[in-house]
Design an enzyme around this catalytic site. Structure first.
Site, short mmCIF file in Angstrom:
data_model
loop_
_atom_site.label_atom_id
_atom_site.label_comp_id
_atom_site.label_asym_id
_atom_site.label_seq_id
_atom_site.Cartn_x
_atom_site.Cartn_y
_atom_site.Cartn_z
N HIS A 171 44.52 -1.55 -7.87
CA HIS A 171 46.05 -1.02 -8.15
C HIS A 171 46.49 -0.62 -6.63
O HIS A 171 45.97 0.05 -5.99
CB HIS A 171 45.95 0.20 -9.03
CG HIS A 171 45.60 -0.29 -10.25
ND1 HIS A 171 45.37 -1.56 -10.88
CD2 HIS A 171 45.35 0.37 -11.69
CE1 HIS A 171 45.29 -1.75 -12.19
NE2 HIS A 171 45.14 -0.26 -12.63
N ARG B 219 40.14 -8.22 -17.89
CA ARG B 219 41.28 -7.44 -18.51
C ARG B 219 42.31 -8.42 -18.65
O ARG B 219 42.85 -9.24 -17.82
CB ARG B 219 41.58 -6.24 -17.82
CG ARG B 219 42.76 -5.52 -18.30
CD ARG B 219 42.94 -3.83 -18.18
NE ARG B 219 43.77 -3.94 -16.78
CZ ARG B 219 44.86 -3.50 -16.77
NH1 ARG B 219 45.14 -2.41 -17.55
NH2 ARG B 219 45.69 -3.61 -15.58
N GLU C 95 47.41 2.82 -24.50
CA GLU C 95 47.91 3.25 -23.50
C GLU C 95 49.09 4.16 -23.87
O GLU C 95 49.46 5.10 -23.21
CB GLU C 95 48.45 2.12 -22.74
CG GLU C 95 47.30 1.20 -22.27
CD GLU C 95 47.75 -0.01 -21.46
OE1 GLU C 95 47.91 0.08 -20.25
OE2 GLU C 95 48.08 -1.08 -22.03
N ASP D 251 50.42 4.89 -18.36
CA ASP D 251 51.02 4.57 -19.24
C ASP D 251 51.71 5.51 -20.28
O ASP D 251 52.72 5.66 -20.57
CB ASP D 251 50.90 3.35 -19.77
CG ASP D 251 51.22 2.04 -18.94
OD1 ASP D 251 52.26 1.75 -18.50
OD2 ASP D 251 49.97 1.53 -18.47
N ARG E 113 42.21 6.66 -15.11
CA ARG E 113 43.10 7.77 -14.23
C ARG E 113 43.44 6.99 -13.08
O ARG E 113 42.81 6.23 -12.48
CB ARG E 113 41.98 8.81 -14.11
CG ARG E 113 41.45 9.51 -15.12
CD ARG E 113 40.35 10.29 -15.03
NE ARG E 113 40.80 11.68 -14.64
CZ ARG E 113 40.42 12.40 -13.50
NH1 ARG E 113 39.39 11.72 -12.56
NH2 ARG E 113 40.91 13.47 -13.20
N ARG F 69 55.83 -0.78 -13.89
CA ARG F 69 54.16 -0.22 -13.75
C ARG F 69 54.15 1.14 -13.57
O ARG F 69 55.01 1.81 -12.76
CB ARG F 69 53.45 -1.10 -12.93
CG ARG F 69 53.23 -2.42 -13.40
CD ARG F 69 52.16 -3.24 -12.60
NE ARG F 69 52.05 -4.62 -13.30
CZ ARG F 69 51.37 -4.70 -14.19
NH1 ARG F 69 50.70 -3.77 -14.82
NH2 ARG F 69 51.07 -6.21 -14.54
#
Length: 920
Positions: free
Chosen positions: A149, A418, A540, A580, A618, A752
């Site tokens: 990320h 994923r 989420e 999210d 997290r 996002r």
């Protein structure tokens, strides 16, 4: 001078030293004039932070005048100087934490909270039997999972320069240096700082997925290869000391580092089947190089001669099979055995990855078929050493290498797959249509979908045809699942154990993945059926969290799916999305709904006789579920840990936690200790009164309304957000392979969570980490005039509530409304600017007031003086960067296309992120 000030003296000395070296470098490289400007800004900014009232405002105006008046060519050196100071301050702080821990250990003080020794002492004192501890460890799993990320804005080259500075500081700290050695160390530090100054801070191109994979692997070279096996050995020895009545404390490989890098396709079109193959090949090559290097080193450490020691028959046989025929080693069976092991391992690397060992084997050999064979050969050496009076030699590198093989295998790290549930739905829909089974799957109601999917999962007939012409998306998804089967056969089942479904909101989402696994040969229909990979729902949004227990209850009620779970050992994982859910419903509601979901999931799993493993998604910042891991794990509801936990480690958090080996080992130890304590010592969770839950339900509902009212229901808020933050500029930074938004859209819903939180951090508002709490408490107290005492009781006695408020306290301490107001000035609509910022300011003041009243304190971070000091020391160096960022944004948005302006904005983003440390 107080004790704390005394203890902080080495830190201040390090910061002064590094600051002086940086200043000298700026003067030498950029000239006296630039140095003078930097120094004037620094001194004015320090005065601004120290003063109050009218004098503070005078300093603010003076600072703004200096910064606004900077010549265009001077801006970049000033930004770089303040950014690098913050990077160097981070190094000094990390080194100080190491220094204080070593001083604590050397003083023989009682074990530190979060250490395994402390945890074992608590377990022993609680009267928990060794067999109970053993039973938990036999099924335990503790797994930090590295993700790609994009919140790490520093280049790897910059991080390497910083590591050199840290290494030099550490050497100075541990050794008494002569005057000559001190001078030599000073020169080395000057060279390191100069290298840092002359190294480009920004990437010229966006990272590719393969670059992210290599970056992830680098943390194994720096920390995990050495520190994870060392932690296992330390823990086994501590268990033996704490429970001497239990004879065998050899541990299963319960602590593993996971990865999403190369397998996370949610919103990233660049992750393909070929990338997945390349990722595992790179990981495998790295672990082979490590093993081969350790075997070579062992050869130097075990020159034991048959003239001086006996060996076991198994070791003698292993040495006899070695291709090493050198007469010089004829009497050195351990070395000959290691030469044979090395040859077999080099052959394995060549067979699996087409990788040639850096040091060539002396002859060809048969490859290992599995890691268990390699581990068995290494144990032959260890057993022989133990049996013949040389156990000490077996307890060092050899012991750690055996553990490494058990943990890392031939694949290094398990990669999770994923993908978003919408993609799975479209893929399954096309498969069914092309096979002539159902022409409009997407139009079926949920119950009809479930029935159809169960029928197809049970059928041995495949839906896929190599002769059908599938859409690009469908072909890509099928290719991933086929590649997963191929790679599991090649590297072992542990290489690809999990399929995660983003945006799960129903039973059919999991059944669709089961069907895709069946098509790839990873689910075998029959009686009983066999499922080869874990299917993991990711809940989420607030609504999805509220429905999560119901979805799992319905799922386990399906006989066919329950049989699949049985084939996985009656164990099922559920992932919870912190980021999210926060963006959807705000900080307070997200935290509470996550907690309630865990409680309800625990009950559902217990009812169905299934072991629950929770995977916590997290981020680094509080706005994405971040905060201290130890407290967060201990604050989990009773039964939610049960010896197993997975937690994502994202962006800049990976570097801050694991770039330094000693810091890395400490963070790994904290995860293991907290997991054991939360499993075996559920002392604080028993007294959670229903009244507390009722209050939280009300506060959550009120905070949800306040947050949604601002973010999603205020006309023009999206415009305010995009004009008052650097969200557009962040999307242009080359910090990750994945796009910033899920769709080509300006809507906050499609943005996002990472750039959402990152943007608010840059303008020093941190809004996702606190907004709504003040209004919620204000409204609740208006109808509960004596409610403050109850809130204070909740804070004192409920770990969940205390941790929630502690994290919010930290976020509020990092905010600065004065600086945030300058970003608000970038909003072109004056009425919108005044209205929205006014609401934010009023909510901040309400939140701060109520937080301090509940905590019964007069100032933020009153219970965390170390963090308070760190923030206080950073602000004078962050403030100029924020002021410059605002001015550069103003120029850019007014049409200034000068490349120096664009680069300056990106440099300020880097520096502010360094100052905040956990910004995304």
């Amino acid at each position: 001078m107080t004790d704390n000030q005394d203890k902080d003296l080495p830190l201040r000395d390090d910061i002064r030293l590094l600051g002086r070296l940086l200043g000298d470098t700026v003067r030498e490289q950029e000239g006296d004039e630039t140095f003078a400007v930097v120094e004037k800004i620094r001194q004015t900014s320090i005065r601004f932070e120290r003063e109050t009232g009218a004098e503070r405002e005078r300093c603010r105006a003076e600072l703004q005048a200096i910064l606004d008046g900077l010549p265009r060519g001077a801006t970049t050196p000033v930004v770089r100087a303040f950014s690098y100071f913050l990077h160097l301050a981070n190094i000094a702080e990390d080194q100080h934490h190491i220094r204080r821990r070593r001083a604590h250990d050397l003083a023989g003080s009682k074990p530190r909270e979060g250490s395994l020794v402390h945890t074992l002492e608590r377990i022993r004192a609680a009267g928990i039997a060794p067999k109970t501890v053993r039973r938990v460890l036999d099924v335990a799993l503790v797994s930090p999972v590295l993700t790609a990320h994009p919140t790490e804005v520093s280049r790897k080259s910059i991080l390497q320069c910083q590591h050199e500075v840290a290494r030099l500081l550490d050497t100075r700290d541990r050794m008494a240096l002569t005057p000559e050695e001190t001078a030599e160390s000073d020169l080395a530090l000057r060279r390191a700082v100069l290298t840092l100054w002359r190294t480009r801070m920004l990437r010229p191109n966006r990272l590719a997925v393969v670059d992210e994979i290599r970056n992830g692997i680098s943390y194994y070279d720096e920390t995990f290869f050495a520190e994870l096996p060392r932690l296992y050995a330390q823990f086994e020895d501590q268990l033996a000391a704490a429970f001497p009545e239990h004879e065998d404390w050899s541990l299963p490989p319960f602590f593993r580092i996971g990865s999403w890098i190369g397998g996370d396709r949610d919103g990233n079109p660049f992750v393909t089947a070929d990338i997945l193959r390349a990722g595992l090949r790179l990981q495998s090559t790295a672990v082979f190089e490590f093993y081969l290097g350790e075997l070579h080193a062992l050869g130097g450490e075990l020159p034991l001669s048959l003239l001086l020691t006996a060996v076991s028959p198994e070791l003698a046989a292993l040495a006899a099979k070695s291709p090493d025929a050198s007469p010089h080693r004829a009497d050195e069976p351990y070395r000959r055995a290691l030469t044979g092991i090395y040859a077999r391992l080099a052959a394995t690397a060549k067979a699996l990855d087409r990788h040639e060992a850096t040091r060539h084997a002396i002859a060809d050999a048969e490859p290992y078929a599995a890691t268990a064979e390699l581990a068995a050969d290494l144990r032959v050496l260890a057993d022989s050493l133990h049996a013949h009076g040389a156990a000490l030699l077996a307890g060092g590198r050899l012991r750690r290498l055996i553990r490494a093989v058990e943990v890392f295998g031939f694949h290094l790290a398990p990669i999770d797959l994923r993908q978003n549930s919408d993609v799975h739905e479209r893929t399954v829909g096309e498969l069914l249509a092309k096979a002539g089974v159902c022409m409009a799957y997407e139009k079926l109601p949920e119950e009809a979908r479930i029935g159809l999917l169960l029928t197809e999962i049970a059928s041995p007939r495949p839906l896929y045809s190599p002769h059908a012409d599938y859409a690009e998306e469908t072909a890509g998804e099928l290719a991933i699942f086929f590649a997963a089967k191929e790679l599991r056969d090649k590297y072992g089942d542990a290489a690809l154990p999990n399929c995660i479904i983003s945006k799960t909101d129903g039973v059919s989402d999991l059944l669709e993945v089961a069907l895709l696994l069946k098509e790839a040969g990873l689910l075998r229909p029959g009686r009983p059926p066999a499922l080869s990979m874990n299917i993991i729902p990711l809940f989420e949004t607030i609504g999805d969290l509220q429905n999560s227990a119901g979805v799992m209850d319905r799922l386990f009620g399906l006989t066919a799916y329950r049989a699949l779970v049985a084939s996985r050992g009656d164990e099922h994982e559920v992932m919870l999305g912190y980021s999210d859910s926060n963006k959807d419903g705000g900080f307070l509601t997200s935290g509470w709904e996550l907690y309630k979901a865990e409680v309800e999931l625990t009950e559902v799993f217990r009812k169905h006789g299934v072991r629950l493993r929770l995977f916590h998604g997290r981020g680094g910042s509080v706005g994405r579920g971040g905060g201290p891991s130890y407290q967060a794990i201990l604050a989990q509801p009773d039964g939610a840990v049960s010896g197993q936990i997975r937690i994502t480690e994202q962006g800049e958090v990976i570097a801050s936690k694991y770039a330094n080996p000693e810091v890395g080992r400490r963070n790994l130890e904290i995860l293991a200790a907290a997991t054991l304590e939360a499993t075996l010592l559920n002392l604080e969770h028993e007294a959670e009164p229903a009244a507390f839950r009722g209050v939280m339900d009300t506060l959550s509902e009120l905070a949800f309304r306040a947050y949604r009212g601002l973010v999603y229901e205020t006309e023009g808020f999206t415009t305010y957000f995009r004009e008052s933050t650097v969200v557009s500029e962040i999307s242009q930074l080359n910090i990750g392979s994945r796009p910033a938004s899920r769709k080509a859209s300006e809507r906050i819903e499609d943005l996002r969570a990472i750039p959402w939180v990152f943007s608010w951090a840059q303008c020093r508002l941190m809004l996702p980490g606190w907004y709504g709490f003040g209004t919620a408490v204000d409204t609740w107290l208006s109808t509960n005039p004596n409610g403050l005492d109850l809130l204070r009781r909740m804070h004192r006695s409920w770990p969940f509530f205390r941790t929630l408020l502690s994290n919010m306290d930290m976020v509020l301490a990092k905010t600065d409304l004065g600086i945030a107001s300058r970003y608000a000035e970038l909003v072109t609509d004056a009425e919108l600017r005044t209205t929205v910022f006014g609401r934010i300011r009023d909510e901040w003041e309400r939140t701060r007031r109520h937080l301090l009243a509940i905590e019964e304190r007069d100032e933020l971070l009153a219970d965390n003086p170390l963090l308070a000091r760190s923030i206080r020391n950073r602000f004078p160096y962050m403030d100029p960067l924020n002021h410059l960022q605002v001015e550069l944004l103003r120029r850019r948005r007014a049409g200034d296309d000068d490349e120096r302006v664009r680069r300056g904005i990106h440099l300020t983003i880097n520096g502010i992120a360094a100052g905040l440390r956990n910004s995304g």
